[in-house]
Write an enzyme that holds these catalytic residues in place. Sequence first.
Site, PDB file in Angstrom:
ATOM      1  N   LYS A  46       0.853  -1.202   0.000  1.00 17.81           N
ATOM      2  CA  LYS A  46       0.000   0.000   0.000  1.00 17.81           C
ATOM      3  C   LYS A  46       0.883   1.244   0.000  1.00 17.81           C
ATOM      4  CE  LYS A  46      -1.817   2.774   3.074  1.00 17.81           C
ATOM      5  NZ  LYS A  46      -1.772   3.978   2.245  1.00 17.81           N
ATOM      6  N   GLY A  80       7.108   5.697   7.753  1.00 20.97           N
ATOM      7  CA  GLY A  80       6.178   6.818   7.888  1.00 20.97           C
ATOM      8  C   GLY A  80       6.401   7.510   9.210  1.00 20.97           C
ATOM      9  N   SER A  81       5.366   8.138   9.700  1.00 18.28           N
ATOM     10  CA  SER A  81       5.506   8.920  10.929  1.00 18.28           C
ATOM     11  C   SER A  81       5.600   8.013  12.160  1.00 18.28           C
ATOM     12  CB  SER A  81       4.307   9.855  11.077  1.00 18.28           C
ATOM     13  OG  SER A  81       3.124   9.092  11.137  1.00 18.28           O
ATOM     14  N   GLY A  86       3.394   4.609  13.029  1.00 20.65           N
ATOM     15  CA  GLY A  86       4.158   3.372  13.260  1.00 20.65           C
ATOM     16  C   GLY A  86       3.871   2.787  14.631  1.00 20.65           C
ATOM     17  N   GLU A 134      10.261   2.231  10.145  1.00 19.63           N
ATOM     18  CA  GLU A 134      11.233   3.306   9.875  1.00 19.63           C
ATOM     19  C   GLU A 134      10.480   4.621   9.992  1.00 19.63           C
ATOM     20  OE1 GLU A 134      14.231   2.528   9.872  1.00 19.63           O
ATOM     21  OE2 GLU A 134      13.947   0.374   9.618  1.00 19.63           O
ATOM     22  N   CYS A 186      13.263  12.160   5.670  1.00 23.30           N
ATOM     23  CA  CYS A 186      13.292  11.722   7.073  1.00 23.30           C
ATOM     24  C   CYS A 186      14.652  12.018   7.690  1.00 23.30           C
ATOM     25  CB  CYS A 186      12.970  10.237   7.163  1.00 23.30           C
ATOM     26  SG  CYS A 186      14.046   9.225   6.152  1.00 23.30           S
ATOM     27  N   GLU A 198       9.274  17.029  15.019  1.00 19.44           N
ATOM     28  CA  GLU A 198       9.585  16.868  13.595  1.00 19.44           C
ATOM     29  C   GLU A 198       8.652  17.773  12.792  1.00 19.44           C
ATOM     30  OE1 GLU A 198       8.401  13.334  11.355  1.00 19.44           O
ATOM     31  OE2 GLU A 198      10.425  13.229  10.541  1.00 19.44           O
TER      32      GLU A 198
END
Length: 499
Positions: A192, A245-246, A250, A266, A300, A400
């Site tokens: 996805k 992703g964020s 996650g 990650e 990232c 972030e």
Amino acid sequence: MSNAAIQDVHPPAESVAAIDEFRNHIGGEWTRSARGKTFDNPNPAHTRDIVGRFQASASTDASRAVEAAALAFESWKRTPVSKRAAILNRAADLLDANVDRNARELTREMGKSLALARDEFLRTAQTLRFYAVEGQSLTGEVFPNDDNDTTVYTLREPLGVVSVITPWNFPVSIPARKIAPALVTGNTIVFKPSSDAPLSGFRLAEALIAAGLPKGTLNFITGSAAEIGPAITEPPVIRAISFTGSTAAGEKICRSVAFTTRTQMELGGKNPLIVMEDADLDHAVDLAVKGGFSLAGQACTGTSRVLVMKQVRIEFTKRLVARVKAMKIGSGLAAGMDMGPLATERQLETVLRYIAIGKREATHLYGGERLAGPGYDGGYYVSPAIFTDVTQTMAIAREEIFGPVLAIIEVESYADAIAKANDTEYGLSAAIATSNPKIMQSFANDIQSGTVKINRTTTGNLINAPFGGLKRSSTSTFRESGRTGLEFYTQTKTVYRGA
Ligand code: NAD
């Protein structure tokens, strides 16, 4: 309006009239969503340009994709590894043959420059070829034992169904570094991509399928995380999830998956660049600009904090602002731009919100304006922002932002710089600019970061070296990329074979 060099670089709207529709790929068929709904993928440089129309899948579509992957597993697992590798190589050739079209689409859907988009597709083909080779030499071990009639060895087996869930900022190279090692080791996949840049992932899936993957081996599905997320993460038949992703998403997924599902997450970063008093200041400025503003700060591993030694802070800041003022901002399709638009409206809102916070809590030095006028109207453009007098407790030093915002923090010594650099919940990438070999050596040991850069930008990593973060930047399980990238997708069996 920013005083950064503004150019009228608006590209002509492409195919505004005819919008191509892209389908899911489930169980070997290109299918529409069961409920017949779609969503559009706009160009962030020019939102009237719709790059593609994608399936707004239902959870039933997602469950079918998982079932198809489960059905295909036994046969794919038994397919000779050389055949699996040959498919990766053929897909790499197909991606190379279409690199110009694919790169243009990537720029249109995500905003990065055409040169970076092209590099990303070439790197993707290289990743497939790398795993085609590495996957064929992954072995177990043989263990000495006292019984001469017994051989003790390990086998590395595929896990089963793997969910691959990816972000929009590297919409094809991140999927490739998950899908290639998963496939070559004999796993089947539900993939996805992000709804904010699904076309590049579609091109990767399309190439792998055209290269000869058997039906059900790679299932491609688009749609919202709320709708299809649980179906592709929670069932125990999913033996592994590789997610980028964020940190918030996650963590949520990690807490909802079955006890037997392996996860590789990650996640986010708040990456520091330390500038020591003995650094080559022009080079340090270069590292800050490239690390902080390439991809409009949406990497990232992007630099977001610059910790500068007191003695050189004024001079470093002066040179940095001068460099940033000269940056050219415009569409990634136009030649010679230094920074493109933000990738989505949500990104634009987040970045502008943090710029407003920064203006309240720190000293605003430059940039951070929403750009308007010829070349910018209809796009998500913000000028690169620099704040100084930033302290550890400020939101722009801790959270972030994922945008073109640099926070300058003054430090008094190497020890102070390390303490401040490590004072974060993240640990993805960190850099130092110095000419002192002792400091270079110490930095690699002292910094709490999965990637350590010395006189190099925080951004960028090799496909053949391990990649991942510490602390809340990654789950501390398996690294991605390189040979270690294969380990996540296999499990070990120990065999005692008597005479
Ligand atoms: P995001 O977390 O919003 O989404 C990432 C992907 O996960 C998307 O495909 C999204 O649809 C999906 N998703 C979100 N919630 C889900 C759920 N509950 N179940 C299933 N799928 C779900 O992140 P984003 O905005 O796409 O990307 C930006 C973030 O990614 C930043 O935080 C950045 O630091 C991080 N990132 C990390 C790395 C890395 O290697 N560490 C690389 C690139 C980006």
